[in-house]
Design a protein around this motif. Structure first.
Motif, mmCIF file in Angstrom:
data_model
loop_
_atom_site.group_PDB
_atom_site.id
_atom_site.type_symbol
_atom_site.label_atom_id
_atom_site.label_comp_id
_atom_site.label_asym_id
_atom_site.label_seq_id
_atom_site.Cartn_x
_atom_site.Cartn_y
_atom_site.Cartn_z
ATOM 1 N N GLU A 109 50.727 37.626 41.171
ATOM 2 C CA GLU A 109 49.377 37.514 40.608
ATOM 3 C C GLU A 109 48.478 38.570 41.223
ATOM 4 N N SER A 110 47.592 39.126 40.407
ATOM 5 C CA SER A 110 46.548 40.020 40.908
ATOM 6 C C SER A 110 45.307 39.814 40.053
ATOM 7 N N ARG A 111 44.177 39.732 40.723
ATOM 8 C CA ARG A 111 42.923 39.541 39.994
ATOM 9 C C ARG A 111 41.756 40.016 40.854
ATOM 10 N N VAL A 131 40.141 42.312 45.619
ATOM 11 C CA VAL A 131 41.319 42.024 44.818
ATOM 12 C C VAL A 131 42.142 40.962 45.527
ATOM 13 N N GLU A 149 43.553 44.272 37.823
ATOM 14 C CA GLU A 149 43.942 43.055 37.091
ATOM 15 C C GLU A 149 45.401 43.114 36.634
ATOM 16 N N ARG A 150 45.975 44.326 36.559
ATOM 17 C CA ARG A 150 47.346 44.476 36.052
ATOM 18 C C ARG A 150 48.348 44.875 37.144
ATOM 19 N N THR A 184 45.668 38.854 45.613
ATOM 20 C CA THR A 184 47.048 38.931 45.145
ATOM 21 C C THR A 184 47.856 37.807 45.778
#
Length: 185
Positions: A72-74, A86, A61-62, A88
């Motif tokens: 962005e990453s989540r 993940v 997430e970071r 990105t």
């Protein structure tokens, strides 16, 4: 005046010969183009313990805080619940043209030694790709080997495109290593 310039030159020379303690040491860099595929290999030594480096790299997430090109990453839900997925978004600019590239990767982990990120092309702007991170304890430090192979699903202009990708990939990965080291210490 001459003595002041000599002192500055001496400080710069010592800094170049003996990097500051804790500085990331890039041991190997290689970028190969075999159109339409791109391969990157970086080996670095980070002044932080392997378990701490692992914790930073797997905080998906970071990830966007680690790399200047990562917007962005989540973590995204996996319908089968079998893998960590993940998503990105990166952005790259060539002259005045910028492009956002989205990708979803299935993360395979072997703690605290190996991370394998496999591109899911049906959810990505890449036709295929895999990136492997190998973390090896090196005394109190960590030796990291990153091997990445990608095939974009978009046009990359010949000549300037691969050269720009090489510069961007290598500088972003170096910055990422520096940030990982800072957080993991």
């Amino acid at each position: 005046m001459r003595r002041g310039l000599f002192a500055i030159a001496l400080v710069v020379l010592i800094g170049a010969v003996h990097p500051p303690a804790g500085a990331v040491e890039i041991l190997e860099r290689d970028f190969q183009v075999a159109r339409p595929d791109y391969q990157l290999r970086v080996v670095a030594r980070i002044d932080a313990p392997r378990e701490a480096v692992w914790a930073v790299l797997t905080d998906y997430e970071r990830l966007s805080e680690l790399s200047p090109g990562l917007l962005e990453s989540r973590i995204v839900p996996d319908g089968a619940g079998e893998a960590v997925l993940v998503a990105t978004v990166t952005e790259g600019c060539l002259v005045l043209i910028c492009r956002r590239v989205r990708r979803v990767e299935a993360m395979e982990e072997e703690p605290p030694e190996r991370i394998r990120a496999r591109i899911l092309p049906e959810h990505s702007d890449l036709r295929r790709g895999v990136t492997e991170w190998l973390l090896e304890a090196d005394g109190e430090a960590t030796r990291i080997t990153v091997d990445s192979h990608i095939r974009p699903d978009f046009w990359v202009p010949p000549g300037i495109g691969p050269r720009h990708m090489q510069r961007t990939f290598l500088s972003d990965l170096t910055e990422l290593m520096e940030r990982v080291e800072r957080i993991a210490q």
